[in-house]
Design an enzyme around this catalytic site. Sequence first.
Site, PDB file in Angstrom:
ATOM      1  N   ASP A   1      58.825  44.986  57.682  1.00 36.61           N
ATOM      2  CA  ASP A   1      59.002  44.420  56.342  1.00 36.61           C
ATOM      3  C   ASP A   1      57.737  44.507  55.489  1.00 36.61           C
ATOM      4  OD1 ASP A   1      61.682  43.668  56.520  1.00 36.61           O
ATOM      5  OD2 ASP A   1      61.210  41.717  57.397  1.00 36.61           O
TER       6      ASP A   1
ATOM      7  N   GLU B   1      59.498  35.672  66.513  1.00 38.11           N
ATOM      8  CA  GLU B   1      58.970  36.007  65.190  1.00 38.11           C
ATOM      9  C   GLU B   1      58.862  34.685  64.422  1.00 38.11           C
ATOM     10  OE1 GLU B   1      58.922  36.030  61.457  1.00 38.11           O
ATOM     11  OE2 GLU B   1      60.854  37.048  61.490  1.00 38.11           O
TER      12      GLU B   1
ATOM     13  N   ASP C   1      64.261  37.675  65.717  1.00 39.59           N
ATOM     14  CA  ASP C   1      63.872  37.683  64.320  1.00 39.59           C
ATOM     15  C   ASP C   1      64.064  36.293  63.710  1.00 39.59           C
ATOM     16  OD1 ASP C   1      63.090  39.322  61.963  1.00 39.59           O
ATOM     17  OD2 ASP C   1      65.054  38.732  61.219  1.00 39.59           O
TER      18      ASP C   1
END
Length: 498
Positions: free
Chosen positions: A387, A334, A291
Site C-alpha cells: 500500500d 499487521e 491484514d
Amino acid sequence: MITNRSAGVLMHITSLPSEYGIGTLGEESYKFVDWLEKAGMKVWQVLPLVPTNYGDSPYQSVSSTALNYYLIDFDILISKKLLKKADFIERKFNWVANRVDYSLLFNEKVDVLKIAFSRFDKEDEKFVKFVNKGNYRDFSIFMTIKSLNEYKSWTDWSEEFKVYSKELEEKVIEQYNDEYLFWQWTQFEFLDEWNKLRKYCNKKGIEIMGDMPLYVAYDSVEAWKMPELFILNEDNSPKLVAGCPPDMFSEDGQLWGNPCYNWAYHKKTKYKWWNARIKSLFQLYDILRIDHFRGMDRFYAIPAEEDTARNGEWLDGPKFDLFKDKLDLKIVAEDLGVVDDGIKLLMEQVQYPGMKILQFGFDGNEENDHMPSNFKENIIVYTGTHDNMPIFQYIFDLEPKQLAVFLKDLHKEADLINLKVYDKTYKDIVNSVIELAFASKANMCIIPMQDLLCQDGSTRMNLPSTVSTDNWSYRVLNGQITDDLATKLKDLVVKYNR
C-alpha cells in the site's frame, strides 16, 4: 512463533514475468524461487491468492478461501495435454509487458481454461474425490450462477437465483453441472500447481508468507449464502461497512465498503467460520499475515448510506477470544493504523510479531515506533508494504525540509550501529534504508521488489481507497531481477546474520 533472524521479498505472483499477461504458477515462479535461494532469502511474501473481483483487488474477492484461476499456467496445461498453443495463439492477454490487464484476462483467460477443461477427464478418481470433499462447493455454485448472470453482483441476479436456498444449490449443480465442475476444476488445478511450487520452495529452505484480508466483499458467496456472518439489514443489504476514520492522510477517511462482521454471532458459534478459514490458509502457507489486525480489537464501522468515512464509530471485535487457541501458529499481525491501548493489549496477549515500516521512521520524532532504535525484537520490518509508495519515489517527493529531517534521522540511526550511509543520490539513500532494515533488531526483514529495484512511483502496487487500472497491475520485466542483485542481498544476509 517467528524467532530466527531472516529476510525475504514481498512480490505477488501476478507481478512475475510471463507471456500470458500475468504471473503464474509456472516456470517463472520456479526461477524466482531459485533467485531467492541465491540471494539467501528465507521468505517469499505474497498477497492473497483469492480470485480478484471489483477493482481487481485481492482484498475484494468473491470468496474468502477460493483460489485465483488467473494464476493457472498455460504451459503446465500444455504439458498435461489439456491445451495446445493453437488454442490461444491468436488471443491477446496484455498490451504492455509491465502491466496486468485484468479486462483482457477476464475476456480471454477463462475461455482458454474452459478449452482445457473440455479435454480433462471428469471421471478422474482424484478429481471426483476432490469435488465430493466439498471444500470449493460454495465457490463453484456461486461462480456458476454468476456466469449465468453475466458476472453481475449477486444483488443484480435474476430473482430465481438472488436468494440462497439448499434447493437452489442442488438445482444449480444438477442443471448446470458442466459449468459447476469447471469452477471446481479451476481450484483442483490451481492446488496441484501451487502444492508443487510450495514443495519446491520448502525444499530450498524458503517459507511462503500468505495474506488473509480481514474483510470479505459484499459481492461474495459468504454474503449471499451466509448473511448471518455480517451486520446486515432485514433484506440482507449492508447496514454497517468497514473503513478507517479521517486522519492526516485523508480528511474523509477511507470507505472500503466491506460488510462488518456480526461478532456476537461468531462468538456464539465458537468462531467456527473463522477457525475453518484460518485452517484452510495454513494448508496453503507456512506463515500467515493477517491484514488490518487492529480490527480484531476494535473496528471502525460506517453506516452503509454514508458517502465518506467521517461518521463512523468504533465497535468491539473478538479480541483475544478468537486467538487464545492459536498462539502456536506462525501468524504476523499487521498492526498499523490507529494504535491504542486495546490493540497494544491484544498484541501482548497473542505475542504475534507486528510490523514496522521504515518509510514512516524518519520524521524527527524520537519516539517514533518505526524508527529502528525503538524496535523490539518481536517484529517484522519493511521498507514499505504493497500500500506504500515505493521508497525511491517517497524520498524523491519529500520537500527539502522534510528530506533534511529524513536524512538527519537516517544518519543518526546508522551511526548507532556504525553503518556508513551513502546519500549522494536517491538510489544511495534507498540502499542505505534497505541495509538499515537488514541491520535492525527485527526478527524478519521483508523488502518489496520495487524497493530492491529502486523503482519509481509508476510501479506502486496499490493506492488505498482508489479504483484504478494502475492498482494491483505491477509486473517486473525479464532481466530486471539479476544475479548481481542476488549477490548484493546475500552479502547483507551474511553481514547481518539473517
